[in-house]
Design a protein around this motif. Structure first.
Motif, short mmCIF file in Angstrom:
data_model
loop_
_atom_site.label_atom_id
_atom_site.label_comp_id
_atom_site.label_asym_id
_atom_site.label_seq_id
_atom_site.Cartn_x
_atom_site.Cartn_y
_atom_site.Cartn_z
N ALA A 58 0.98 -1.33 0.05
CA ALA A 58 0.03 0.13 0.24
C ALA A 58 0.78 1.24 -0.06
O ALA A 58 0.31 2.26 -0.47
CB ALA A 58 -1.12 -0.11 1.30
N ASN A 59 2.09 1.12 0.45
CA ASN A 59 2.93 2.31 0.67
C ASN A 59 4.27 2.14 -0.08
O ASN A 59 5.24 2.57 0.17
CB ASN A 59 2.96 2.90 1.99
CG ASN A 59 3.66 2.05 2.97
OD1 ASN A 59 4.26 0.80 2.47
ND2 ASN A 59 3.83 2.24 4.20
N LEU A 60 4.27 1.41 -1.24
CA LEU A 60 5.13 1.31 -2.06
C LEU A 60 5.72 2.51 -2.68
O LEU A 60 7.05 2.67 -2.88
CB LEU A 60 5.01 0.31 -3.40
CG LEU A 60 5.66 -1.04 -3.10
CD1 LEU A 60 5.00 -2.06 -4.11
CD2 LEU A 60 6.93 -1.11 -3.81
N ALA A 61 4.85 3.50 -2.87
CA ALA A 61 5.09 4.89 -3.51
C ALA A 61 6.19 5.53 -2.52
O ALA A 61 7.07 6.16 -2.81
CB ALA A 61 4.07 5.63 -3.84
N GLN A 62 5.89 5.48 -0.98
CA GLN A 62 6.68 6.03 -0.28
C GLN A 62 8.11 5.44 -0.09
O GLN A 62 9.22 6.11 0.29
CB GLN A 62 6.07 5.83 1.23
CG GLN A 62 4.85 6.79 1.31
CD GLN A 62 4.09 6.55 2.93
OE1 GLN A 62 4.27 5.30 3.42
NE2 GLN A 62 3.65 7.55 3.39
N LEU A 63 8.19 4.24 -0.28
CA LEU A 63 9.33 3.34 -0.31
C LEU A 63 10.22 3.78 -1.69
O LEU A 63 11.62 3.89 -1.33
CB LEU A 63 9.10 1.96 -0.17
CG LEU A 63 10.56 1.00 -0.43
CD1 LEU A 63 11.51 1.28 0.81
CD2 LEU A 63 10.29 -0.64 -0.38
N ALA A 64 9.65 4.03 -2.74
CA ALA A 64 10.29 4.57 -3.77
C ALA A 64 10.85 5.96 -3.64
O ALA A 64 11.94 6.27 -4.11
CB ALA A 64 9.30 4.55 -4.99
N ALA A 65 9.99 6.88 -2.85
CA ALA A 65 10.41 7.98 -2.84
C ALA A 65 11.79 8.05 -1.76
O ALA A 65 12.65 8.85 -1.87
CB ALA A 65 9.28 9.13 -2.07
N ALA A 66 11.62 7.23 -0.69
CA ALA A 66 12.96 7.09 0.21
C ALA A 66 14.16 6.71 -0.64
O ALA A 66 15.31 7.08 -0.47
CB ALA A 66 12.49 6.08 1.28
N ILE A 67 14.06 5.55 -1.45
CA ILE A 67 15.16 4.98 -2.40
C ILE A 67 15.63 6.25 -3.35
O ILE A 67 16.82 6.50 -3.50
CB ILE A 67 14.58 4.13 -3.34
CG1 ILE A 67 14.41 2.79 -2.44
CG2 ILE A 67 15.58 3.79 -4.52
CD1 ILE A 67 13.65 1.58 -3.17
N GLN A 68 14.84 7.03 -3.71
CA GLN A 68 15.05 8.18 -4.86
C GLN A 68 15.95 9.24 -3.89
O GLN A 68 16.87 9.92 -4.28
CB GLN A 68 14.02 8.94 -5.31
CG GLN A 68 13.58 7.99 -6.26
CD GLN A 68 12.15 8.45 -7.16
OE1 GLN A 68 11.31 9.27 -6.58
NE2 GLN A 68 11.70 8.10 -8.39
N LEU A 69 15.53 9.67 -2.70
CA LEU A 69 16.12 10.31 -1.63
C LEU A 69 17.53 10.13 -1.47
O LEU A 69 18.36 10.76 -1.43
CB LEU A 69 15.48 10.73 -0.46
CG LEU A 69 16.00 11.59 0.58
CD1 LEU A 69 16.38 13.10 0.25
CD2 LEU A 69 15.33 11.46 1.82
N MET A 70 17.81 8.62 -1.23
CA MET A 70 19.00 7.91 -0.81
C MET A 70 19.94 8.26 -1.89
O MET A 70 20.99 8.45 -1.97
CB MET A 70 19.00 6.78 -0.37
CG MET A 70 18.55 6.62 1.05
SD MET A 70 18.45 4.88 1.48
CE MET A 70 16.76 4.32 1.16
N GLN A 71 19.23 7.94 -3.21
CA GLN A 71 20.14 8.00 -4.68
C GLN A 71 20.41 9.61 -4.68
O GLN A 71 21.83 9.60 -5.19
CB GLN A 71 19.33 7.51 -5.69
CG GLN A 71 19.04 6.14 -5.89
CD GLN A 71 18.16 5.77 -6.69
OE1 GLN A 71 17.31 6.29 -7.20
NE2 GLN A 71 18.21 4.30 -7.41
N ALA A 72 19.76 10.38 -4.61
CA ALA A 72 20.15 12.00 -4.83
C ALA A 72 21.16 12.07 -3.84
O ALA A 72 22.18 12.98 -4.12
CB ALA A 72 18.97 12.65 -4.57
N GLN A 73 21.08 11.75 -2.39
CA GLN A 73 21.99 12.12 -1.45
C GLN A 73 23.34 11.47 -1.93
O GLN A 73 24.40 12.07 -1.73
CB GLN A 73 21.62 11.40 -0.02
CG GLN A 73 22.67 11.73 1.21
CD GLN A 73 22.64 13.59 1.32
OE1 GLN A 73 21.33 13.88 1.28
NE2 GLN A 73 23.56 13.82 1.79
#
Length: 91
Positions: A58-73
């Motif tokens: 149900a919150n896969l989008a939140q996990l994807a956003a966290a992954i994108q934040l780590m990638q950006a960092q």
């Protein structure tokens, strides 16, 4: 779209090795959840202690956003997807 500033992100100051390990773990959880795997929790260490987060489909989008934040960092540039354009010709 505003520029990403690694000095002011939520992950600023996090050890790069720990951040890379967290990214790999998050990506594994994402793959497991999106393909119907059983794994649903993710743990990571921050300067002030260990955190654990549970994700569901149900919150896969939140996990994807966290992954994108780590990638950006980490400075990992992910190219945006381009739309495919199909053209049909008659013979």
């Amino acid at each position: 779209m505003p520029c990403f500033d690694p000095n002011s992100s939520l992950l600023a100051g996090m050890d790069q090795t720990a951040l890379r390990a967290s990214l790999a773990s998050a990506q594994q959880v994402y793959l497991a959840l999106s393909t119907g795997g059983q794994a649903e929790s993710l743990s990571y260490t921050q300067g002030d202690g260990t955190r654990s987060v549970t994700y569901t489909r149900a919150n896969l989008a939140q996990l994807a956003a966290a992954i994108q934040l780590m990638q950006a960092q980490l400075g990992i540039v992910v190219a945006p997807r381009r739309a495919l354009r199909l053209t049909f010709t008659r013979r």
